[in-house]
Design a protein around this motif. Structure first.
Motif, short mmCIF file in Angstrom:
data_model
loop_
_atom_site.label_atom_id
_atom_site.label_comp_id
_atom_site.label_asym_id
_atom_site.label_seq_id
_atom_site.Cartn_x
_atom_site.Cartn_y
_atom_site.Cartn_z
N TYR A 279 0.83 -1.21 0.00
CA TYR A 279 0.00 0.00 0.00
C TYR A 279 0.86 1.26 0.00
O TYR A 279 0.58 2.22 -0.73
N ALA A 280 1.93 1.25 0.82
CA ALA A 280 2.80 2.43 0.89
C ALA A 280 3.51 2.70 -0.42
O ALA A 280 3.78 3.86 -0.77
N SER A 281 3.81 1.65 -1.19
CA SER A 281 4.52 1.83 -2.45
C SER A 281 3.57 2.06 -3.63
O SER A 281 4.01 2.51 -4.69
N THR A 282 2.29 1.77 -3.45
CA THR A 282 1.33 1.87 -4.56
C THR A 282 0.47 3.12 -4.48
O THR A 282 0.21 3.77 -5.51
N ILE A 283 0.04 3.48 -3.28
CA ILE A 283 -0.93 4.56 -3.12
C ILE A 283 -0.36 5.62 -2.19
O ILE A 283 0.23 5.30 -1.15
N SER A 284 -0.55 6.88 -2.56
CA SER A 284 -0.13 7.99 -1.71
C SER A 284 -1.26 8.33 -0.76
O SER A 284 -2.35 8.72 -1.19
N PRO A 285 -1.07 8.19 0.56
CA PRO A 285 -2.16 8.40 1.52
C PRO A 285 -2.70 9.83 1.47
O PRO A 285 -1.94 10.79 1.30
N CYS A 286 -4.01 9.97 1.63
CA CYS A 286 -4.64 11.29 1.61
C CYS A 286 -4.31 12.12 2.85
O CYS A 286 -4.24 13.34 2.78
N LEU A 287 -4.13 11.45 3.99
CA LEU A 287 -3.97 12.16 5.25
C LEU A 287 -2.53 12.20 5.73
O LEU A 287 -2.28 12.53 6.89
N GLY A 288 -1.59 11.85 4.89
CA GLY A 288 -0.20 11.93 5.31
C GLY A 288 0.22 10.75 6.15
O GLY A 288 -0.41 9.69 6.17
N MET A 289 1.30 10.94 6.90
CA MET A 289 1.91 9.85 7.68
C MET A 289 1.06 9.51 8.90
O MET A 289 0.39 10.36 9.48
N LYS A 290 1.14 8.26 9.27
CA LYS A 290 0.41 7.77 10.44
C LYS A 290 1.13 8.23 11.71
O LYS A 290 2.35 8.20 11.78
N PRO A 291 0.39 8.66 12.73
CA PRO A 291 1.03 8.99 14.02
C PRO A 291 1.77 7.79 14.59
O PRO A 291 1.38 6.64 14.39
N ASP A 292 2.84 8.06 15.32
CA ASP A 292 3.72 6.99 15.79
C ASP A 292 3.01 5.99 16.70
O ASP A 292 3.29 4.80 16.66
N HIS A 293 2.11 6.47 17.53
CA HIS A 293 1.48 5.58 18.51
C HIS A 293 0.20 4.94 17.98
O HIS A 293 -0.50 4.25 18.73
N PHE A 294 -0.11 5.13 16.71
CA PHE A 294 -1.31 4.55 16.12
C PHE A 294 -0.98 3.21 15.45
O PHE A 294 0.14 2.97 15.02
N VAL A 295 -1.99 2.35 15.36
CA VAL A 295 -1.90 1.11 14.60
C VAL A 295 -2.93 1.16 13.48
O VAL A 295 -3.91 1.89 13.55
N THR A 296 -2.68 0.37 12.44
CA THR A 296 -3.54 0.38 11.26
C THR A 296 -4.48 -0.81 11.27
O THR A 296 -4.09 -1.93 11.61
N GLU A 297 -5.72 -0.55 10.90
CA GLU A 297 -6.74 -1.58 10.77
C GLU A 297 -7.39 -1.40 9.39
O GLU A 297 -8.09 -0.42 9.16
#
Length: 726
Positions: A279-297
């Motif tokens: 996903y990181a190499s294919t799509i540019s996220p709309c909201l920028g980088m994920k906060p350090d203490h967050f996890v992805t679901e």
């Protein structure tokens, strides 16, 4: 001078119809504007002709003509004659007054448009001069002196200027559209319905196993009271920024819905999990980088539902209908602002700012509060897409800390030939895992807590319910309610009961005051004052909720709790004897999803059946519910006689069951679909609502708290004994 007549479009935009003008000219010849003021016919006198003195209209005539113009700016000949007789004018005079009035309105609009364009042009000219000055005299950010720009930097600046010009053109179009939409136009014969008006779900259903249904009965209300929860915007926001974000989010949703491997990993249960590296190499996220203490679901799921694409898109864009469709996931929601209502009389292009609370039925999982924009777009004749994306990160002045943010999530809906539709759902969320209890972290990681599987399963279950409640062909077995009106009324009452239970578990909608929390057995006590609104008793209501882990599969635990023969193990109202089923309403072909009315066998034998038990059970891939409430027999008879179900007072209690999603020996997650493999178990949430005092202002006593804690302990112990698991 010939006049062109204008017409009003169906959406309130003003347009000019030259064809209609030519028709009037052919009928009335070469009349001119001078006739508007009075009768200008020539009269003979002394061998020459002269005009009569022009008769101007009186203020009363002008006011009446204005009122007639508001009702119908294009009257026919008969209507003009009626107006003329009423005001003492000739039909010819009325005709030319209307023509002149329409021309005057046209000139006003053109003048207003010219003024706006002139202001925008001056703004662009000033910005262009400032940008040219910056390019001619560049400043080095490090030393503060003049900087020498190379070819690459010059090209970069040219791209910036071009981007600014295009953005200003887009803003200009938006300004013009808003001006036209807000222009005070005459009333139309068929005005558009209000966008946010509440109405029951009116879904276009196709042919299914329940029979041929074209639409849900408009008399099928759900009776849910979502309250007047209106959230205001923190600060003024830039609508053009929201439009850019919506387009980018829609583009990302379409890519995520269409692409499969290697962007998605396929799970054993048929769902898919996002490959974060791909996903990181294919799509540019709309909201920028994920906060350090967050996890992805991030999950994706596909399913078939009994609803067409247009109806589902309308449901998702209507806040009340959206909450009705997902009653166990959405605690409450509101539309903060409608940025665009759509075009062409439908939801294509609709964009709105929303606020919602998403919940898992347990006190150990905090409610997720998200402010987001929702964008609806028709991508093809039979394909619609609806996308959500958080705005906290881009909205200037918003609170800096959020526990959850919603990346492009939503669904792509494609119509099928049989009236059904195929739904591809994507849920992509980043959240703070530290606020979630460790018991529920595997459930959330699996996607069964807030993931796409749960949304699709809830959508399928609710559509099946809306079809079954009006069907006469579904097999319902003994004690079935055959009267459609009675089924609708009981279904309305049961749905309100279940939503009230969910709100009490997650402490939403009402203003709850925390009484006790964080003790050893995870029990949480809350209280609120009930002022005796319709559907609630008057007094102080105490809610007690606890969550425990049991080494029993979800399917086995669900069957135990809904079985009338084993109810005496945990229900204090049924300990004198087992209960009997009086009425039964299936919500789908799978009879585990149903609504029942029960009575105590011992009380029935003694002719004491003043109190009945209303119970609703449901189960899908993500979990199950058993919710019940005591109902007076007279009130139930009233509901079955098509009485108002909202007048029946309810304080529901019940159980929410989720798989624990624990790892098994082969390293995979056991999603616990009713099997007893491995060492997997269930997460059981027990919730009670009790009226502890009939006065809303009464204070809660220690004795009441001890009584409720004892009730929780006895119920849990009875379940463990009945299941033989200590």
């Amino acid at each position: 001078m010939k006049l062109k007549m204008e017409n009003f479009g169906e959406r309130g935009f003003m347009c000019f119809d030259s064809g209609r003008a030519r028709e009037d000219e052919s009928r009335y010849g070469n009349d001119n504007l001078e006739n508007v003021l009075g009768d200008d016919r020539e009269t003979p006198g002394n061998g020459s002709s002269k005009r009569k003195k022009q008769n101007r209209h009186t203020p009363f005539q002008i006011q009446e003509l204005e009122n007639s113009f508001k009702e119908n700016p294009h009257p026919d000949e008969k209507a003009r004659q009626l107006v003329g007789r009423r005001l003492g004018l000739e039909e010819r005079q009325v005709k030319f007054w209307f023509q002149n009035r329409r021309t005057q309105m046209k000139f006003q609009v053109e003048h207003y448009e010219h003024t706006i364009l002139k202001q925008e042009n001056e703004k662009l000219r000033i910005e262009n001069i400032a940008m040219k000055d910056v390019i001619r005299n560049p400043i080095c950010p490090k030393c503060g002196g003049l900087a020498l720009l190379g070819k690459k930097h010059m090209e970069h600046h040219h791209l910036i200027l071009e981007n600014a010009r295009l953005r200003d053109e887009l803003n200009q179009l938006g300004v013009l559209e808003n001006n036209f939409m807000s222009w005070p136009l005459p009333s139309l014969a068929n005005p558009m319905p209000p966008i946010m008006g509440y109405s029951g779900l009116d879904l276009a259903l196709g042919r299914n196993s329940f029979g041929s249904l074209n639409s849900i009965d408009p008399e099928l209300p759900t009776g849910l009271d979502f309250g007047n929860w209106v959230t205001s915007v923190d600060v003024p926001f830039n609508k053009s920024m929201f439009q850019d974000l919506a387009l980018a989010a829609m583009d990302e949703l379409i890519k995520l819905a269409q692409l499969d491997s290697p962007l998605w990993f396929r799970n054993l249960d048929g769902s898919q999990t996002l490959n974060l590296k791909e996903y990181a190499s294919t799509i540019s996220p709309c909201l920028g980088m994920k906060p350090d203490h967050f996890v992805t679901e991030a999950t994706k799921a596909t399913g078939t539902v009994i609803i067409n694409s247009v109806a589902l898109a309308e449901t998702l864009m209507n806040t009340n209908q959206w909450m009705e469709m997902f009653p166990y996931i959405i605690g409450r929601a509101s539309t903060v602002d409608v940025i665009s209502a759509g075009t062409g009389g439908n939801r294509n292009g609709a964009l709105q700012l929303m606020h919602a609370e998403f919940q898992v039925l347990s006190p150990l999982v905090p409610v997720r509060q998200v402010k987001f924009i929702r964008f609806c777009k028709q991508n093809a004749k039979d394909i619609w897409a609806v996308v959500d994306v958080s705005v906290d990160a881009i909205q200037e002045g918003s609170r800096a800390h959020v526990d959850c943010r919603r990346l492009p999530s939503g669904c792509v809906i494609q119509d099928l030939p049989n009236g059904y539709s195929k739904v591809t759902w994507v849920e992509h969320t980043e959240y703070d895992a530290n606020v979630v209890h460790q018991l529920y972290q595997p459930l959330l990681n699996s996607g069964l807590g807030f993931g796409a599987q749960k949304w699709v399963a809830s959508l399928q279950r609710q559509c099946n319910y809306l079809a079954a409640i009006t069907s006469s062909t579904i097999h319902s077995g003994d004690h079935a309610v055959t009267n459609p009106a009675a089924r609708r009324s009981i279904g309305q009452l049961a749905q309100r009961m279940t939503r009230s239970f969910c709100n009490s578990v997650c402490a939403t909608v009402h203003k709850w005051e925390l009484v006790q929390s964080g003790n050893a057995d995870n029990t949480k006590l809350m209280m609120r004052e009930s002022i005796g609104n319709r559907g609630e008793p008057l007094g102080t209501v105490l809610s007690a909720v606890t969550t425990v882990w049991l080494p029993i599969s979800c399917h086995y635990l669900f069957d135990f709790l809904r079985n009338e023969q084993t109810r005496g193990h945990w229900d204090v109202l049924s300990q004198d004897g087992c209960v009997q089923q009086m009425l039964h309403i299936p919500k789908s072909q799978d009879l585990v999803n149903s609504i029942s009315v029960l009575r105590n066998s011992a009380a029935a034998s003694a002719n004491q059946i003043s109190m009945l038990i209303l119970q609703e059970t449901c189960m899908d891939v993500s979990g199950s519910l058993v919710v019940h409430a005591a109902v007076n027999s007279e009130a139930m008879n009233l509901v079955m006689s098509r009485g108002d179900p909202s007048c029946v007072a309810l304080l529901p209690s019940g159980f929410a069951i989720f798989p624990d999603c624990s790892p098994v020996s082969d390293g995979h997650i056991n999603y616990n679909r009713g099997s007893d493999e491995g060492n997997s178990g269930s997460l059981l949430t027990i919730g009670f609502q009790i009226l502890v005092n009939s006065s809303p202002a009464a204070k809660l006593t220690t004795e009441s708290i001890d009584t409720v804690n004892s009730l929780i302990a006895r119920t849990l112990q009875g379940i463990k004994v009945g299941l033989q698991c200590n």
